[in-house]
Design a protein around this motif. Structure first.
Motif, PDB file in Angstrom:
ATOM      1  N   GLU A   1       0.820  -1.212   0.000  1.00 41.72           N
ATOM      2  CA  GLU A   1       0.000   0.000   0.000  1.00 41.72           C
ATOM      3  C   GLU A   1       0.857   1.266   0.000  1.00 41.72           C
ATOM      4  OE1 GLU A   1      -3.361   0.347   2.674  1.00 41.72           O
ATOM      5  OE2 GLU A   1      -3.412  -1.831   2.878  1.00 41.72           O
ATOM      6  N   THR A   2       0.285   2.331  -0.530  1.00 43.15           N
ATOM      7  CA  THR A   2       0.886   3.653  -0.424  1.00 43.15           C
ATOM      8  C   THR A   2      -0.098   4.567   0.281  1.00 43.15           C
ATOM      9  OG1 THR A   2       0.011   4.275  -2.585  1.00 43.15           O
ATOM     10  CG2 THR A   2       2.246   3.406  -2.532  1.00 43.15           C
ATOM     11  N   SER A   3       0.369   5.735   0.700  1.00 38.46           N
ATOM     12  CA  SER A   3      -0.505   6.712   1.329  1.00 38.46           C
ATOM     13  C   SER A   3      -0.489   7.996   0.514  1.00 38.46           C
ATOM     14  CB  SER A   3      -0.065   6.991   2.768  1.00 38.46           C
ATOM     15  OG  SER A   3       1.239   7.533   2.791  1.00 38.46           O
ATOM     16  N   PHE A   4      -1.564   8.753   0.568  1.00 41.13           N
ATOM     17  CA  PHE A   4      -1.749   9.916  -0.285  1.00 41.13           C
ATOM     18  C   PHE A   4      -0.583  10.918  -0.206  1.00 41.13           C
ATOM     19  CE2 PHE A   4      -4.302  13.886  -1.344  1.00 41.13           C
ATOM     20  CZ  PHE A   4      -4.278  13.647  -2.709  1.00 41.13           C
ATOM     21  N   PRO A   5      -0.081  11.252   0.980  1.00 41.05           N
ATOM     22  CA  PRO A   5       1.007  12.239   1.032  1.00 41.05           C
ATOM     23  C   PRO A   5       2.260  11.828   0.264  1.00 41.05           C
ATOM     24  CG  PRO A   5       0.031  11.964   3.203  1.00 41.05           C
ATOM     25  CD  PRO A   5      -0.532  10.873   2.343  1.00 41.05           C
ATOM     26  N   THR A   6       2.479  10.541   0.052  1.00 40.82           N
ATOM     27  CA  THR A   6       3.704  10.096  -0.614  1.00 40.82           C
ATOM     28  C   THR A   6       3.687  10.376  -2.117  1.00 40.82           C
ATOM     29  OG1 THR A   6       2.889   7.843  -1.008  1.00 40.82           O
ATOM     30  CG2 THR A   6       4.020   8.269   1.086  1.00 40.82           C
ATOM     31  N   TYR A   7       2.503  10.583  -2.708  1.00 39.46           N
ATOM     32  CA  TYR A   7       2.453  10.838  -4.155  1.00 39.46           C
ATOM     33  C   TYR A   7       1.616  12.056  -4.528  1.00 39.46           C
ATOM     34  CZ  TYR A   7      -2.128   8.465  -3.958  1.00 39.46           C
ATOM     35  OH  TYR A   7      -3.423   8.117  -3.655  1.00 39.46           O
ATOM     36  N   LYS A   8       1.011  12.722  -3.572  1.00 39.23           N
ATOM     37  CA  LYS A   8       0.111  13.843  -3.843  1.00 39.23           C
ATOM     38  C   LYS A   8       0.766  14.923  -4.712  1.00 39.23           C
ATOM     39  CE  LYS A   8      -2.518  17.480  -1.466  1.00 39.23           C
ATOM     40  NZ  LYS A   8      -1.768  18.612  -2.048  1.00 39.23           N
ATOM     41  N   ASP A   9       1.996  15.293  -4.407  1.00 35.62           N
ATOM     42  CA  ASP A   9       2.676  16.380  -5.113  1.00 35.62           C
ATOM     43  C   ASP A   9       3.826  15.875  -5.985  1.00 35.62           C
ATOM     44  OD1 ASP A   9       1.079  18.403  -3.844  1.00 35.62           O
ATOM     45  OD2 ASP A   9       2.256  18.064  -2.019  1.00 35.62           O
TER      46      ASP A   9
ATOM     47  N   SER B   1       2.306  17.040 -14.243  1.00 41.39           N
ATOM     48  CA  SER B   1       1.179  17.130 -15.165  1.00 41.39           C
ATOM     49  C   SER B   1      -0.114  16.562 -14.596  1.00 41.39           C
ATOM     50  CB  SER B   1       1.512  16.409 -16.478  1.00 41.39           C
ATOM     51  OG  SER B   1       1.868  15.059 -16.234  1.00 41.39           O
ATOM     52  N   ILE B   2      -0.126  16.261 -13.303  1.00 45.46           N
ATOM     53  CA  ILE B   2      -1.317  15.704 -12.663  1.00 45.46           C
ATOM     54  C   ILE B   2      -1.513  16.391 -11.319  1.00 45.46           C
ATOM     55  CG2 ILE B   2      -2.472  13.616 -11.868  1.00 45.46           C
ATOM     56  CD1 ILE B   2      -0.395  12.043 -13.572  1.00 45.46           C
ATOM     57  N   ARG B   3      -2.652  17.027 -11.129  1.00 50.77           N
ATOM     58  CA  ARG B   3      -2.983  17.654  -9.854  1.00 50.77           C
ATOM     59  C   ARG B   3      -3.971  16.751  -9.113  1.00 50.77           C
ATOM     60  NH1 ARG B   3      -4.414  21.935 -11.794  1.00 50.77           N
ATOM     61  NH2 ARG B   3      -6.691  21.765 -11.743  1.00 50.77           N
ATOM     62  N   LEU B   4      -3.621  16.395  -7.883  1.00 55.10           N
ATOM     63  CA  LEU B   4      -4.405  15.442  -7.101  1.00 55.10           C
ATOM     64  C   LEU B   4      -4.956  16.111  -5.851  1.00 55.10           C
ATOM     65  CD1 LEU B   4      -1.851  12.484  -7.283  1.00 55.10           C
ATOM     66  CD2 LEU B   4      -3.966  12.680  -8.592  1.00 55.10           C
ATOM     67  N   THR B   5      -6.257  15.928  -5.626  1.00 53.18           N
ATOM     68  CA  THR B   5      -6.890  16.372  -4.384  1.00 53.18           C
ATOM     69  C   THR B   5      -7.802  15.254  -3.903  1.00 53.18           C
ATOM     70  OG1 THR B   5      -8.748  17.417  -5.547  1.00 53.18           O
ATOM     71  CG2 THR B   5      -6.837  18.806  -5.058  1.00 53.18           C
TER      72      THR B   5
ATOM     73  N   GLY C   1      -3.854   3.130  -7.400  1.00 52.64           N
ATOM     74  CA  GLY C   1      -4.387   1.800  -7.155  1.00 52.64           C
ATOM     75  C   GLY C   1      -3.881   1.161  -5.882  1.00 52.64           C
ATOM     76  N   ARG C   2      -2.688   1.538  -5.460  1.00 56.24           N
ATOM     77  CA  ARG C   2      -2.123   0.970  -4.231  1.00 56.24           C
ATOM     78  C   ARG C   2      -2.654   1.640  -2.973  1.00 56.24           C
ATOM     79  NH1 ARG C   2       4.342   0.421  -5.758  1.00 56.24           N
ATOM     80  NH2 ARG C   2       4.224  -1.661  -6.695  1.00 56.24           N
ATOM     81  N   ASP C   3      -3.282   2.775  -3.123  1.00 56.92           N
ATOM     82  CA  ASP C   3      -3.784   3.534  -1.974  1.00 56.92           C
ATOM     83  C   ASP C   3      -5.245   3.151  -1.733  1.00 56.92           C
ATOM     84  OD1 ASP C   3      -4.557   5.340  -0.059  1.00 56.92           O
ATOM     85  OD2 ASP C   3      -3.781   7.111  -1.107  1.00 56.92           O
TER      86      ASP C   3
END
Length: 261
Positions: free
Chosen positions: A11-19, A23-27, A62-64
């Motif tokens: 698994e991953t967590s959102f803070p590890t890939y959010k920024d 070319s992809i903005r994630l919220t 997908g891992r989150d």
């Protein structure tokens, strides 16, 4: 003793890939992840960077397992571009096996990584999609702006084999005859026509798209997590099996036709 399961280790967590991506903005709010594709905060200009980042982002998403519903959309008044002039794809007839290899690798993962996201995906086609329209069309629910149209300018019309998933997705969702015509002629399909032939589910004015997507996402959240996840798995199984059998072969054909003469 480490009591973590294999699933927990993956698994991953959102803070590890959010920024992580240019070319992809994630919220994310209340488990609803919004994925906004962009180039410098405007409509996405398809590039090797976008190709690389989408492959990785879909894997991370997908891992989150805290992503309960995914909304995928573009930025501004287009989903993605720019259009390629007939016969003018910049990568045509310039590739070597070495330069094609990273594209080949990423392309074998990109669409499978999207389909392996075990959360319902709502696609919002906010405007013209003239490069890789198969990506939003693989959503479980597809909304389109009344200003949108769908076209494949980059492959056969641009001088390339549509082997990186277009050859699978478009005939599957359009029917064999329509799909082959679409790919061979560079046909432009308006949002209303896309609705009529079943490529999209709803057509709305641009200002109503995200609100409607968020409303649908909230409705999906009413179901238990495992019901949502396992339904997504069930509904994508056939497409994933086709990818497994045909994607690499199509990419090999595309690559051979891209090589220097």
């Amino acid at each position: 003793m480490n009591s973590m399961t294999n699933l927990e280790r993956a698994e991953t967590s959102f803070p590890t890939y959010k920024d992580k991506y240019k070319s992809i903005r994630l919220t994310r709010e209340d488990g609803i992840l919004e994925v906004h594709l962009h180039t410098d905060d405007g409509p996405l200009r398809w590039s090797l960077l976008a190709h690389n980042e989408l492959e990785d982002a879909f894997l991370e998403i997908g891992r989150d397992r805290a992503n309960d519903v995914v909304i995928l959309t573009g930025t501004g008044d287009e989903f993605c571009g720019p259009a390629i002039a007939p016969g003018q794809h910049p990568n045509r007839k310039i590739m070597t096996p070495e330069s094609y290899d990273p594209i080949f690798w990423e392309s074998r993962q990109l669409l499978p990584n999207l389909l392996n996201i075990e959360a319902p995906v709502i696609s919002v086609i906010n405007g013209p999609a003239v490069r890789h329209a198969e990506i939003p069309l693989l959503g479980d629910i597809v909304l389109a702006s009344n200003t949108a149209f769908i076209q494949d300018t980059a492959h056969f019309p641009g001088g390339m084999v549509p082997g990186d998933g277009m050859h699978i997705v478009m005939p599957l969702i359009m029917g064999l005859t329509r799909g082959r015509y679409f790919l061979l002629t560079g046909q432009k399909i308006s949002a209303e026509e896309a609705l009529r032939i079943g490529l999209v589910n709803e057509v709305l004015p641009p200002e109503g798209l995200l609100g409607r997507a968020r409303e649908l996402a909230r409705e999906l959240l009413l179901q238990p997590k495992l019901v949502r996840r396992y339904t997504r798995i069930a509904l994508t199984e056939e497409i994933r099996s086709r990818m497994q059998g045909l994607l690499g072969y199509g990419l090999a054909l595309e690559g051979m036709a891209r090589m220097k003469s």
